[in-house]
Design an enzyme around this catalytic site. Structure first.
Site, short mmCIF file in Angstrom:
data_model
loop_
_atom_site.label_atom_id
_atom_site.label_comp_id
_atom_site.label_asym_id
_atom_site.label_seq_id
_atom_site.Cartn_x
_atom_site.Cartn_y
_atom_site.Cartn_z
N VAL A 152 5.79 0.19 -1.74
CA VAL A 152 5.38 0.80 -2.92
C VAL A 152 5.26 2.21 -2.58
O VAL A 152 4.56 2.87 -3.35
CB VAL A 152 3.94 0.05 -3.46
CG1 VAL A 152 4.30 -1.22 -3.82
CG2 VAL A 152 2.97 0.26 -2.18
N HIS A 153 5.72 2.67 -1.71
CA HIS A 153 5.51 4.14 -1.28
C HIS A 153 7.06 4.94 -1.33
O HIS A 153 7.57 4.93 -0.18
CB HIS A 153 4.89 4.36 0.04
CG HIS A 153 3.43 3.75 0.09
ND1 HIS A 153 2.82 3.80 1.46
CD2 HIS A 153 2.68 3.05 -0.37
CE1 HIS A 153 1.55 3.24 0.92
NE2 HIS A 153 1.63 2.67 -0.10
N MET A 154 7.39 5.24 -2.40
CA MET A 154 8.48 6.03 -2.56
C MET A 154 8.25 7.64 -2.69
O MET A 154 7.56 7.98 -3.38
CB MET A 154 9.25 5.47 -3.73
CG MET A 154 9.97 4.02 -3.60
SD MET A 154 8.67 2.98 -4.10
CE MET A 154 8.47 2.88 -5.76
N HIS A 180 8.40 4.26 3.43
CA HIS A 180 7.23 3.43 4.19
C HIS A 180 7.61 1.96 4.25
O HIS A 180 6.84 1.16 3.64
CB HIS A 180 6.06 3.69 3.60
CG HIS A 180 5.31 5.13 3.88
ND1 HIS A 180 4.25 5.56 3.34
CD2 HIS A 180 5.62 5.96 4.68
CE1 HIS A 180 3.71 6.60 4.00
NE2 HIS A 180 4.57 6.87 4.80
#
Lengths: 505, 165
Positions: free
Chosen positions: A438-440, A282
């Site tokens: 911050v969206h892994m 993201h």
């Protein structure tokens, strides 16, 4: 320090240089995945121990000090970075409660279309929207998902909404895990009022209430096995000392970067060959717009609205206030230009976008066993990001922005909508994009085919007994919205499966 | 939660201080904060991944010395250049066609900017004073919503089994 730890939480001061335990269920990680599954299993009567690399933190520790916070609550001082074109900086919480302590507190259910796709393409059992609804409801009950009280609104969010309204674009108030959020805009540095209902103040107290124990300051080096059965972990006390924990069941919940590396470091092989592959991020870009009047983005809630006009194209916009140190760090200037921007700090609106990426990367095991994430943006995603960033600039000018700092490396600042139009015809290289996330997600995907997936529909690792994954690694694809609630709902669902099938017995 | 101390090598202090001046357009000198901010950069770097920290510091050492090669430098390192010349040298790296060079310039500028603009005196000077705001809205929240807050805190730890026995 010891006196600050609640009952059931242990730090190096308590256990010294060596930890040796024999437990029922061992959960590695205490964030959106680990914290939730630990609480659910503890309430069901299991003997649960959680190990967390980071420290215990209290609400009163959280202050508007970005530099101190990223040194203490963020892994790698907030400087983790993927390798590729362009590099992507990413953040992971390293504290009890994990990234929920430092995230913006957006709580959205997985879009129905995504859940349906997972059922269709990956054979996820009982993963359709109707089956998932009770798990979302349960999570929302504990983390108090709600719209903001009106008095917490901030000017930067109002401007974003005004711009979207003038363009007749869809803009919605954000659902957030908060209990009467006061609007301190300190989410990313820990909520100083305790209003953000992170795992630290919800599922962790719940887990402790039902007898779970949490060991902080422990880094897990590898899982141990007896044949194909997971039997526990070996690790280190942060600061020195050895850790050996035997467990009848092990749940890995370290996030989509650390989880696959821990599995690989432990010698685990998957018939799918996909441990660590399929990394989605993201990716975010951001722009800084200067207004004539004070914006004072720090007075009010963080990301009060999301512009959803382009959600079907995989793009969301939000106003994302940053404290001065972080704004200066990420602004595309130095010297006089930076000084000018920062002198007008209170007139700056920082806005960002999230892209549901089609690009995928992989996480490899680097020297010393550290994760090395590789991720290169596809040309198509780069083009989508550039177009979306310019569309965001268009919105900000409509909202009254006087100028916008150069959105891409090598371009000039934008002084009006005409500059946006002109830049649309400019070929922006991927290396000119400055990306953050911050969206892994997605490095130990779940699904019904051991040849394509690492875990089954319930998070159990194929080919291993007594071993589950419970974090965003499980996602078969990116989801296009903030992932916290999806992680929590899946963890709840998987906990239920474990309890009902006596999968942990 | 104690932040770890600075580990900026002593030999790199002059170059770091010169860089602080360039990034802040000399404002750090006017406030008398240059040395303090250079040390703070060292603190910021401590928790960084070792390879990244080493790369940024090795880059600074290289940058400092390579400045000698520029004719206008007359053999002086970056740390010995006038502010105008120092800015020009840094700008050349900032716009370098070589991607890793450009990346280094942006990375090191980022940590310097963080260290400077997070300084309490600097934050105050630009009108960022969140402590008073936080105290105000925290009090308002407690005053207006105490009952709701307490009720939810109870709900969080109340028995509510996922699976009925």
């Amino acid at each position: 320090m010891n006196r600050a730890l609640p009952a059931g939480v242990f730090g190096p001061e308590d256990y010294g240089k060596a930890v040796k335990l024999d437990v029922g269920v061992l959960v590695i990680g205490s964030g959106a995945g680990g914290g939730v599954i630990a609480a659910e299993l503890a309430e069901a009567g299991y003997d649960v121990v959680v190990v967390e690399e980071g420290p215990w933190a209290r609400t009163e520790d959280f202050r508007p000090e970005a530099r101190r916070t990223i040194q203490t609550l963020y892994r790698d001082g907030g400087a983790s970075m993927s390798i590729g074109n362009p590099p992507v900086i990413f953040s992971e919480g390293r504290v009890v409660g994990g990234s929920t302590v430092i995230n913006g507190g957006m709580s959205w259910r997985t879009p129905d279309a995504i859940l349906e796709r997972w059922v269709r393409d990956d054979g996820i059992e009982h993963g359709d929207p109707t089956s998932m609804a009770p798990y979302f409801e349960r999570v929302e009950h504990f983390i108090n998902v709600a719209y903001q009280d009106p008095e917490s609104a901030s000017r930067d969010n109002e401007l974003l909404k005004e711009g979207a309204d003038k363009l007749n674009w869809k803009v919605i108030p954000n659902l957030r895990n908060q209990n009467h959020c006061a609007g301190t805009n300190n989410c990313a540095w820990g909520c100083p009022t305790g209003a953000k209902q992170s795992v630290l103040v919800t599922y962790v107290p719940r887990a402790l209430r039902f007898g779970a124990r949490i060991y902080t300051g422990i880094r897990v080096d590898r899982l141990t096995f007896d044949g194909t059965r997971a039997t526990g972990i070996e690790g280190r006390v942060v600061g020195g000392g050895s850790v050996s924990i035997r467990a009848r069941a092990v749940i890995v919940a370290c996030g989509a970067i650390q989880t696959p590396v821990l599995l690989k470091r432990s010698g685990l092989r998957s018939a799918s060959g996909r441990i660590g592959t399929d990394l989605s991020l993201h990716p975010n870009t951001k722009v800084q717009a200067l207004f004539d009047d004070d914006v004072d983005g720090w007075k009010g809630v963080h990301q009060g609205y999301q512009v959803r006009e382009f959600q079907e194209e995989g793009v969301l916009f939000a106003a994302v206030n940053l404290p001065p140190g972080i704004l200066a760090m990420t602004a595309p200037h130095f010297g006089r230009d930076l000084l000018d921007l920062m002198t007008n700090y209170n007139k700056v609106l920082n806005a960002g976008l999230l892209l549901e990426d089609e690009s995928t990367g992989r996480v490899r095991v680097g020297p010393g066993g550290i994760p090395l994430p590789f991720y290169s943006l596809s040309h198509r995603d780069a083009e989508r990001l550039v177009n979306a960033t310019l569309t965001l600039c268009e919105l900000l000018f409509t909202a009254g922005a006087r100028k916008i700092a150069a959105p891409f490396d090598g371009t000039e600042e934008l002084k009006g909508p005409d500059d946006v139009k002109r830049l649309r015809g400019y070929r922006v290289k991927r290396s000119a994009l400055e990306l953050f996330t911050v969206h892994m997600m997605g490095t130990a995907r779940m699904g019904n085919d051991p040849k394509r997936h690492v875990c089954d529909s319930w998070g159990k690792v194929y080919g291993a007994e007594g071993l589950w994954v419970s974090d965003a690694s499980l996602f078969p694809s990116p989801i296009g919205v903030n992932p916290m609630e999806t992680i929590m709902a899946l963890s709840t669902r998987n906990a239920r499966r474990l309890i009902e099938t006596r999968g942990l017995a | 939660m104690v932040a770890r101390s600075s580990t900026l090598p002593r030999g790199l202090v002059p170059a770091m201080e010169a860089l602080v001046r360039v990034v802040t357009a000399g404002e750090s000198d006017r406030r008398g904060l240059t040395a303090e901010v250079a040390q703070a950069v060292g603190e910021v770097l401590v928790p960084f991944p070792a390879h990244l920290r080493a790369g940024l510091l090795a880059g600074l050492a290289t940058f400092d010395q390579l400045a000698r090669m520029r004719p206008s430098s007359r053999g002086r390192a970056f740390s010995r250049l006038s502010p105008e010349l120092a800015e020009r040298v840094f700008k050349a790296w900032w716009h370098s066609p070589i991607f890793p060079v450009r990346q280094w310039a942006k990375g090191i500028k980022g940590v310097v900017a963080l260290a400077y603009w997070d300084h309490p005196e600097v934050r105050g000077a630009i009108g960022f004073a969140p402590e008073g705001w936080i105290a105000h809205v925290t009090e308002r929240r407690q005053r207006d919503y105490a009952a709701d807050i307490a009720a939810h805190a109870e709900r969080v730890t109340a028995p509510n089994p996922l699976v009925s026995k």
